[in-house]
Design a protein around this motif. Structure first.
Motif, PDB file in Angstrom:
ATOM      1  N   GLU A 131     -11.847  61.118  21.589  1.00  0.00           N
ATOM      2  CA  GLU A 131     -11.952  59.657  21.559  1.00  0.00           C
ATOM      3  C   GLU A 131     -10.641  59.026  21.091  1.00  0.00           C
ATOM      4  N   MET A 132     -10.003  59.659  20.132  1.00  0.00           N
ATOM      5  CA  MET A 132      -8.714  59.170  19.658  1.00  0.00           C
ATOM      6  C   MET A 132      -7.702  59.121  20.798  1.00  0.00           C
ATOM      7  N   MET A 133      -7.670  60.172  21.600  1.00  0.00           N
ATOM      8  CA  MET A 133      -6.721  60.216  22.706  1.00  0.00           C
ATOM      9  C   MET A 133      -7.074  59.187  23.774  1.00  0.00           C
ATOM     10  N   LEU A 134      -8.364  58.996  24.043  1.00  0.00           N
ATOM     11  CA  LEU A 134      -8.763  57.976  25.010  1.00  0.00           C
ATOM     12  C   LEU A 134      -8.333  56.592  24.537  1.00  0.00           C
ATOM     13  N   PHE A 135      -8.521  56.312  23.242  1.00  0.00           N
ATOM     14  CA  PHE A 135      -8.103  55.023  22.692  1.00  0.00           C
ATOM     15  C   PHE A 135      -6.585  54.866  22.807  1.00  0.00           C
ATOM     16  N   ARG A 136      -5.851  55.935  22.539  1.00  0.00           N
ATOM     17  CA  ARG A 136      -4.389  55.858  22.615  1.00  0.00           C
ATOM     18  C   ARG A 136      -3.927  55.581  24.044  1.00  0.00           C
ATOM     19  N   VAL A 137      -4.548  56.252  25.016  1.00  0.00           N
ATOM     20  CA  VAL A 137      -4.178  56.018  26.416  1.00  0.00           C
ATOM     21  C   VAL A 137      -4.446  54.566  26.802  1.00  0.00           C
ATOM     22  N   ARG A 138      -5.586  54.053  26.373  1.00  0.00           N
ATOM     23  CA  ARG A 138      -5.911  52.654  26.683  1.00  0.00           C
ATOM     24  C   ARG A 138      -4.950  51.702  25.966  1.00  0.00           C
ATOM     25  N   TRP A 139      -4.585  52.035  24.749  1.00  0.00           N
ATOM     26  CA  TRP A 139      -3.621  51.213  23.999  1.00  0.00           C
ATOM     27  C   TRP A 139      -2.292  51.155  24.750  1.00  0.00           C
ATOM     28  N   ASP A 140      -1.812  52.308  25.207  1.00  0.00           N
ATOM     29  CA  ASP A 140      -0.514  52.373  25.865  1.00  0.00           C
ATOM     30  C   ASP A 140      -0.517  51.723  27.243  1.00  0.00           C
ATOM     31  N   THR A 141      -1.681  51.626  27.862  1.00  0.00           N
ATOM     32  CA  THR A 141      -1.760  51.022  29.194  1.00  0.00           C
ATOM     33  C   THR A 141      -2.270  49.590  29.153  1.00  0.00           C
ATOM     34  N   ASP A 142      -2.512  49.072  27.958  1.00  0.00           N
ATOM     35  CA  ASP A 142      -3.050  47.717  27.836  1.00  0.00           C
ATOM     36  C   ASP A 142      -1.947  46.676  27.992  1.00  0.00           C
ATOM     37  N   ASP A 143      -2.341  45.488  28.420  1.00  0.00           N
ATOM     38  CA  ASP A 143      -1.418  44.369  28.513  1.00  0.00           C
ATOM     39  C   ASP A 143      -0.935  43.988  27.110  1.00  0.00           C
ATOM     40  N   THR A 144       0.366  43.706  26.968  1.00  0.00           N
ATOM     41  CA  THR A 144       0.944  43.439  25.648  1.00  0.00           C
ATOM     42  C   THR A 144       0.263  42.268  24.955  1.00  0.00           C
ATOM     43  N   ARG A 145       0.036  41.184  25.670  1.00  0.00           N
ATOM     44  CA  ARG A 145      -0.592  40.013  25.059  1.00  0.00           C
ATOM     45  C   ARG A 145      -2.035  40.294  24.650  1.00  0.00           C
ATOM     46  N   GLU A 146      -2.751  41.035  25.460  1.00  0.00           N
ATOM     47  CA  GLU A 146      -4.135  41.363  25.112  1.00  0.00           C
ATOM     48  C   GLU A 146      -4.182  42.310  23.919  1.00  0.00           C
ATOM     49  N   ARG A 147      -3.218  43.205  23.849  1.00  0.00           N
ATOM     50  CA  ARG A 147      -3.159  44.124  22.715  1.00  0.00           C
ATOM     51  C   ARG A 147      -2.898  43.346  21.426  1.00  0.00           C
ATOM     52  N   GLU A 148      -1.994  42.366  21.497  1.00  0.00           N
ATOM     53  CA  GLU A 148      -1.714  41.533  20.325  1.00  0.00           C
ATOM     54  C   GLU A 148      -2.938  40.705  19.945  1.00  0.00           C
TER      55      GLU A 148
END
Length: 501
Positions: A131-148
Motif C-alpha cells: 500500500e505504501m508503494m501504491l500511495f507513492r506511485v500515485r503521489w509521483d503521478t499526481d498533478d502538482t496543484r492537486e497534490r498541494e
C-alpha cells in the motif's frame, strides 16, 4: 466493519450522512487518500468483492515487483499500467470521468483488504509495504496543484522554520546533500521553505543524510516533504490495521464475508487471476486443438504444472482423479473439443479396455465439459486454486511443482523440461531463491521469461506489461501467441527477401 444485509453490506460505526449517501457533495475531493474514515454508505456484496479484487491485483503485482528486484521506475511503470487496467483513478481535471465512482471503488477496496490482511503480523507487514508503494506511485503521478491541495487539507503537525531560525542554521542547511539540487545559491536559500519534525518521523531522510539534525529535530526542505507524507501514511495504516485486527472477531458470524476474506488473503501467495481467463476461456472450446497435437504443445508451451501432468500421463498411462480434473479442464480451455478430449484420454489410457474406459472415465470427461450432471461450464483451475486446494499425496501428480516438489526434484524437472528452450543450470539459483521465499507464481513467470527470450521477451516483462503468471492457460496462450508472431515475422522476412531478390 461491514454488516451485511441480503444483498448489501454497510458499516456499523454510524449512519452515513444523507449528503454522502446521495452524493450531493463531493466526498472525495482528492485523488490521494489516507483512508482515515471507513465507507459510510451501503456496499453490495458484488462491489465488496470486485473492488477488493481490483485493488489486490495491483498490490500483488507490486509485491511481485519487490521479489523481482525491479527498479522504482520499472515498478512505477508496471503499477501505473495495472492501475489504468483495473483501478482507474483520474485527476480532478478529468471532468468527463466518474471521479466519485472511481474513488468510491478505491476507498471500498482498501477497507475490504484491511479486513483480509489484518489477520497476522506477516500479512499486515506485506499489506502495508504494498500500500505504501501504491500511495507513492500515485503521489509521483499526481498533478502538482492537486497534490498541494491534498497537503493543505490535512494537518501533518509540521512546524514551519521561520526566517530567524533558518538564518541561524544557514550554513548547516546549505551543506545538506540533496539529489534535488546540483547548485545552491544564497539567493535560492532565502526563497526555500523548511519544516522541522521529530527525526523519528523521517528515518529514510536521516539514513540518507538529507536533513539537518538538531536537538532531536529534523529540518526538512519543502521538496523533501514527500518523505514525511509517506511516513505518516505508513504509521496511520499500521495503527489502523492493529485496530481492525482487534475488531475482526465480530465478523465471524457473517458466513458470507469470511469466505471472501479468506480467498483475498491468499492473493499474495499466488497473485490474483487476471481478467484474461474470463475474456478468453469462453471462446476457447472447439478452437481446433487436435488430440494428436497435445504432446507437441506440451513440449513447447505448457507451464511446469501441466507439463508434469502430461509427462506423468504418458509415462504411467493413467492419472488419479485430481490430476485428471486439473489437466482436463486446462485442455478444455486450451481449445480441445469434447470429441478430441475423449480421443486423447482414451489413447492415453491405453492399458485399459474400452468397456472400462467408458464406464469409469467417459462420463467424468463429459461432465467437465458441462454435458452431464448439473451441466455446469467448469473453468480451469487458476494458480491460486492449484496452490491452495487439494494438496497432492505421494502418488499424485497434480498441484504446483514450484511448491510441492522437493528442491532437487524441481531443479531436475526444470532442466529436463526447458533446456531445449534456453533454460540452463545458471538460471536455477534465481528460481530457487524465489521458490524458497514462497513466491511460486513469480518463479513460474521468470521461467516463462527465460524460455521465451528467443521470442523477444525481456526480464521483467512477464506475459506482457510486466504482468505475472496467475493461470496455467495464461502461460500457454501467451506462449502460443509469441510463437505465432515469430512465425509470421519469419514468413514476412522471407517474402521481403524474395521481393528484393
Amino acid at each position: 466493519m461491514f454488516n451485511a444485509g441480503k444483498r448489501t453490506t454497510s458499516t456499523p460505526l454510524k449512519h452515513a450522512p444523507a449528503e454522502v449517501q446521495l452524493h450531493s457533495t463531493a466526498p472525495y475531493p482528492h485523488r490521494l487518500n489516507f483512508y482515515d474514515v471507513p465507507p459510510l454508505f451501503d456496499v453490495t456484496l458484488e462491489e465488496f468483492e470486485s473492488a477488493a479484487l481490483a485493488r489486490l491485483r495491483i498490490l500483488a503485482e507490486i509485491e511481485s515487483s519487490f521479489v523481482r528486484n525491479r527498479s522504482y521506475d520499472e515498478l512505477k511503470s508496471v503499477t501505473d499500467a495495472q492501475c489504468k487496467k483495473y483501478l482507474t483513478l483520474n485527476a480532478n481535471s478529468a471532468s468527463t470521468q466518474d471521479l466519485q465512482g472511481e474513488r468510491r471503488r478505491d476507498h471500498v477496496g482498501h477497507f475490504v483488504l484491511r479486513l483480509a490482511f489484518c489477520r497476522s503480523e506477516e500479512l499486515r507487514r506485506r499489506f502495508v509495504k504494498a500500500e505504501m508503494m501504491l500511495f507513492r506511485v500515485r503521489w509521483d503521478t499526481d498533478d502538482t496543484r492537486e497534490r498541494e491541495g491534498f497537503l493543505e487539507s490535512r494537518d501533518f503537525d509540521w512546524t514551519p522554520v521561520d526566517d530567524k531560525e533558518k538564518e541561524a542554521y544557514k550554513e548547516e542547511l546549505m551543506a545538506v546533500p540533496s539529489n534535488i539540487r546540483t547548485q545552491y545559491s544564497e539567493g535560492q536559500f532565502k526563497k526555500d521553505k523548511y519544516h522541522k519534525v521529530r527525526w523519528t518521523r523521517v528515518p529514510d531522510l536521516v539514513e540518507k543524510r538529507r536533513v539537518f539534525l538538531k536537538g532531536g529535530w529534523a529540518y526538512v526542505h519543502e521538496r523533501e516533504s514527500s518523505s514525511m507524507v509517506f511516513q505518516e501514511f505508513q504509521i496511520n495504516l499500521e495503527k489502523a490495521l492493529d485496530m481492525t485486527a482487534k475488531a475482526l472477531p465480530r465478523l465471524d458470524e457473517d458466513t458470507r464475508l469470511i469466505p471472501i476474506l479468506d480467498n483475498l488473503s491468499q492473493g499474495f501467495l499466488a497473485g490474483v487471476p487476471s481478467e484474461w481467463l474470463s475474456s478468453s476461456s469462453s471462446g476457447a472450446e472447439g478452437s481446433g486443438v487436435k488430440a494428436e497435437e497435445i504432446d507437441d504443445l506440451a513440449k513447447k508451451h505448457f507451464p511446469m504444472c501441466m507439463r508434469n501432468l502430461h509427462e506423468s500421463l504418458m509415462r504411467d498411462r493413467h492419472l488419479k482423479h485430481m490430476g485428471r480434473l486439473q489437466y482436463g479442464l486446462f485442455l478444455k480451455v486450451l481449445g480441445v473439443s469434447i470429441d478430441e478430449a475423449i480421443a486423447f484420454w482414451r489413447r492415453s489410457f491405453s492399458n485399459i479396455t474400452d468397456d472400462k474406459f467408458n464406464k469409469e472415465y467417459r462420463y467424468n470427461i463429459r461432465h467437465s465439459y458441462g454435458l452431464e450432471g448439473r451441466r455446469a461450464n467448469y473453468p480451469a483451475k487458476s494458480c491460486q486454486q492449484i496452490l491452495m486446494q487439494d494438496q497432492p499425496g505421494s502418488a499424485e501428480s497434480h498441484g504446483c511443482p514450484y511448491r510441492h516438489f522437493s528442491e532437487d526434484n524441481l531443479q531436475s524437472a526444470l532442466l529436463a523440461s526447458y533446456s531445449a528452450h534456453g533454460f540452463t543450470a545458471s538460471d536455477l539459483p534465481e528460481i530457487m531463491h524465489t521458490v524458497r521465499a514462497g513466491h511460486y507464481h513469480v518463479a513460474c513467470t521468470r521461467v516463462f521469461e527465460i524460455t521465451h527470450a528467443r521470442s523477444g521477451v525481456k526480464k521483467g516483462e512477464g506475459v506482457g506489461g510486466g504482468e505475472s503468471i496467475t493461470h496455467p492457460n495464461q502461460y500457454a496462450a501467451r506462449s502460443r501467441e509469441l510463437e505465432k508472431a515469430r512465425q509470421e515475422k519469419a514468413e514476412s522476412d522471407r517474402d521481403a527477401m524474395l521481393v528484393d531478390g
